[in-house]
Structures are given as C-alpha cells and as structure tokens.
Design a protein around this motif. Structure first.
Motif, mmCIF file in Angstrom:
data_model
loop_
_atom_site.group_PDB
_atom_site.id
_atom_site.type_symbol
_atom_site.label_atom_id
_atom_site.label_comp_id
_atom_site.label_asym_id
_atom_site.label_seq_id
_atom_site.Cartn_x
_atom_site.Cartn_y
_atom_site.Cartn_z
ATOM 1 N N ARG A 94 0.829 -1.205 0.000
ATOM 2 C CA ARG A 94 0.000 0.000 0.000
ATOM 3 C C ARG A 94 0.864 1.257 0.000
ATOM 4 N NH1 ARG A 94 -2.726 -2.660 4.334
ATOM 5 N NH2 ARG A 94 -4.535 -3.863 3.635
ATOM 6 N N ALA A 95 1.934 1.257 0.797
ATOM 7 C CA ALA A 95 2.816 2.427 0.844
ATOM 8 C C ALA A 95 3.494 2.670 -0.505
ATOM 9 C CB ALA A 95 3.862 2.246 1.942
ATOM 10 N N CYS A 96 3.952 1.584 -1.159
ATOM 11 C CA CYS A 96 4.591 1.736 -2.474
ATOM 12 C C CYS A 96 3.601 2.254 -3.508
ATOM 13 C CB CYS A 96 5.184 0.406 -2.916
ATOM 14 S SG CYS A 96 6.589 -0.141 -1.915
ATOM 15 N N CYS A 97 2.398 1.718 -3.511
ATOM 16 C CA CYS A 97 1.391 2.185 -4.463
ATOM 17 C C CYS A 97 1.047 3.650 -4.217
ATOM 18 C CB CYS A 97 0.143 1.323 -4.369
ATOM 19 S SG CYS A 97 0.380 -0.386 -4.904
ATOM 20 N N LEU A 98 0.934 4.034 -2.930
ATOM 21 C CA LEU A 98 0.633 5.425 -2.621
ATOM 22 C C LEU A 98 1.755 6.353 -3.044
ATOM 23 C CD1 LEU A 98 -1.287 7.430 -1.285
ATOM 24 C CD2 LEU A 98 -0.174 6.957 0.894
ATOM 25 N N ALA A 99 3.014 5.937 -2.788
ATOM 26 C CA ALA A 99 4.148 6.774 -3.195
ATOM 27 C C ALA A 99 4.230 6.902 -4.713
ATOM 28 C CB ALA A 99 5.447 6.191 -2.637
ATOM 29 N N THR A 100 3.987 5.796 -5.429
ATOM 30 C CA THR A 100 4.010 5.850 -6.898
ATOM 31 C C THR A 100 2.918 6.755 -7.441
ATOM 32 O OG1 THR A 100 4.897 3.597 -6.918
ATOM 33 C CG2 THR A 100 3.996 4.444 -8.971
ATOM 34 N N GLY A 101 1.736 6.649 -6.844
ATOM 35 C CA GLY A 101 0.648 7.517 -7.288
ATOM 36 C C GLY A 101 0.930 8.982 -7.052
ATOM 37 N N LEU A 102 1.501 9.291 -5.869
ATOM 38 C CA LEU A 102 1.847 10.686 -5.593
ATOM 39 C C LEU A 102 2.930 11.197 -6.533
ATOM 40 C CD1 LEU A 102 1.831 10.699 -1.675
ATOM 41 C CD2 LEU A 102 0.084 11.601 -3.223
ATOM 42 N N ALA A 103 3.923 10.338 -6.846
ATOM 43 C CA ALA A 103 4.979 10.755 -7.775
ATOM 44 C C ALA A 103 4.414 11.020 -9.167
ATOM 45 C CB ALA A 103 6.071 9.689 -7.823
ATOM 46 N N LEU A 104 3.523 10.138 -9.634
ATOM 47 C CA LEU A 104 2.909 10.359 -10.955
ATOM 48 C C LEU A 104 2.057 11.618 -10.961
ATOM 49 C CD1 LEU A 104 1.897 6.705 -11.899
ATOM 50 C CD2 LEU A 104 3.804 8.043 -12.787
#
Length: 301
Positions: A94-104
C-alpha cells in the motif's frame, strides 16, 4: 536277617475346602440342582503410566512470559508470525502504491505547469554573432631555411548577442575564450593562438549584449607549409578564424532564477576585419552555434 522297615503310606489327597457362604452339603438325588458357586472377580492390573517428557526450554520460557501462565496451542507462534508477515507485506504494498501515485501526480502537475509557462512566456534561445576580428597582428619569423618558423599573434574577438524574449532574461557567468587559425579540410588542423578570460554579464529582455576579449600568443611554432599558407592568406585578408567561448548561463523570469548550466559558443567562420576610417571593424558577421550541455540549443518556434 534283619527285617525291612515298612514302607510309608502315601498321603491321602486333601479335599478342597468350601468357600465361605457356599453350602457344603451335596444335593440328593431328588433335590433340585443348586446354583453354581460364584467366582471371585479378578481385578485387572493398572495401566502403565509413562513419565511425562518435559517441554523444551524455549516453550517453557514462552509459557512463563505469557500473561496468566496460559499455555498456547501448538503452532500458535508460527501462525502469529505468518499473520504478521502478511500484514506487513500488505502495508508495504500500500505504501509503495501510494508513493508511486503521488509521484505520478506530481509529475503530471509539473508537466502541466511547464506547458502553461511555455505558452505564457514563449521562451526563445538568444542568438550570437561574431564580428570580424580586429585588430589582427600576425608576425612570422624565420625566413631563412635554417630557422624554424614562429608566429606572434594578437587577436581581438567580439560576439554580439540578441535576446528576443519579452519576459525572459539571461545571466552569463565568467568563462574563457579561445581563438585559433582555421585550417584546411585537406588535413591541416587549426593553429591555437591562445586564450583569454571572459567576464560575465546580464542580458535583459529585448536587448543587445556583447562579449569581447583579446587573445595573445607568442612564439607559436609552425610547419613550413602552414607558415606559407598563413602568410599568403594574411596578405590577401582571407585568413579564417575559429572562436570558442565556454561559460555558464542561467535564466531569470521575474523573481524566479534558475541555476547555472554549462554553455559553449562555437564560431567557425570568423573573418578578418577591413580597416575603416573610424577604427571600427568592417565586414559581415558570422553566426555562432549555441551548445547547452554540449548539445545544440534549439527553439521550438
């Protein structure tokens, strides 16, 4: 003869004693059959109890550490560890998906802001032109066959820049400029004449700025063929020059300023200036290439 002693009589078989509570009288022929005698119940031997094996030391410590001393079932710790691993893996994903989404999302916002800024400011690259080189003093020595040809040169270079932007300004840092005699394409290389420091300057929107320096060389050794070619071209005012300026440039938009990045100005078609009555250099100007990060700077419009 003596008489033999009489043989002892064998003992009579003893009758079994009747059990207590059982009548000893035998029934007569006309009486009913008596109940068979009751047998005494025999007790089974007690089962063999094996000694209990003490638990391992780590289980004993776990039991002692548990609150209330309650004993957990077998494999309880393994189940807890597996559940903890599954929960940790889910939280990491969940943390990785959230970080990737914020970066995009941040990248998309930055691209949108860059597009809007480009449409509003319409930035264009500045242009640089090299004026005819003047004054030029070349002195070749060693006319005799025994002496090695040597050259002393003093060359003044001046570059003119035009900023076509209305809201974008540029600032140039200190650098250095180099001047060389352009060689032929048949194998003769350039002849370096020296270098000189270049001072930085600010370039306001819709304005003209100039970069000037003087390069001096003493005792430059030349080949006989190169010396003859330079002497002939200098006499006919057809000698070509190559000017290179290395510096740093930054962009200023209003109160916003960017960092300084490497910049190179490359002018390959420098010509000699013809003297004019007012002492200025006369002749056509040659266009220079602008290399940003050693890559040619281009404009989209």
């Amino acid at each position: 003869m003596a008489e033999k002693p009489p043989k002892p009589k064998p003992p009579l078989p003893s009758k079994p004693r009747p059990a207590a509570g059982i009548p000893t009288s035998t029934p007569g022929p006309g009486s009913r059959l008596a109940a068979p005698p009751l047998k005494k119940p025999t007790l089974a031997p007690p089962p063999q109890v094996l000694p209990l094996k003490p638990p391992p030391a780590h289980q004993y410590r776990q039991q002692q550490q548990q609150p209330g001393g309650a004993r957990k079932p077998r494999g309880y710790r393994q189940q807890q560890q597996q559940a903890h691993r599954r929960g940790g893996g889910c939280s990491c994903r969940r943390a990785c998906c959230l970080a990737t989404g914020l970066a995009l999302l941040a990248l998309c916002l930055a691209l949108a802001a860059a597009c809007l800024a480009y449409l509003y400011y319409r930035p264009r690259a500045p242009s640089f032109h090299l004026r005819p080189l003047a004054p030029v003093r070349l002195r070749l020595g060693g006319n005799s066959s025994s002496a090695v040809p040597a050259m002393d040169a003093t060359v003044g270079a001046r570059l003119v820049s035009w900023n076509p932007n209305e809201r974008v300004a540029f600032r140039y840092g200190d650098g250095e400029g180099r001047v060389a005699l352009a060689g032929d394409g048949d194998g003769d290389g350039d002849v370096a004449l020296g270098w000189a420091p270049v001072r930085g300057f600010a370039h306001a929107p819709r304005s003209v700025a100039a970069v000037a320096f003087v390069a001096t060389a003493r005792g430059v050794v030349l080949d006989d063929a190169v010396a003859a070619r330079v002497r002939d071209r200098y006499r006919r005012r057809q000698q070509r020059f190559r000017v290179v300026v290395d510096a740093h440039v930054g962009v200023r938009v209003g109160a916003l300023r960017t960092g300084m990045v490497p910049l190179r100005l490359l002018c390959d078609d420098g010509v000699m200036a013809a003297g004019s009555p007012d002492g200025t250099a006369a002749g056509p100007m040659s266009k220079c290439q602008v290399l940003l990060f050693r890559v040619r700077w281009f404009s989209l419009n």
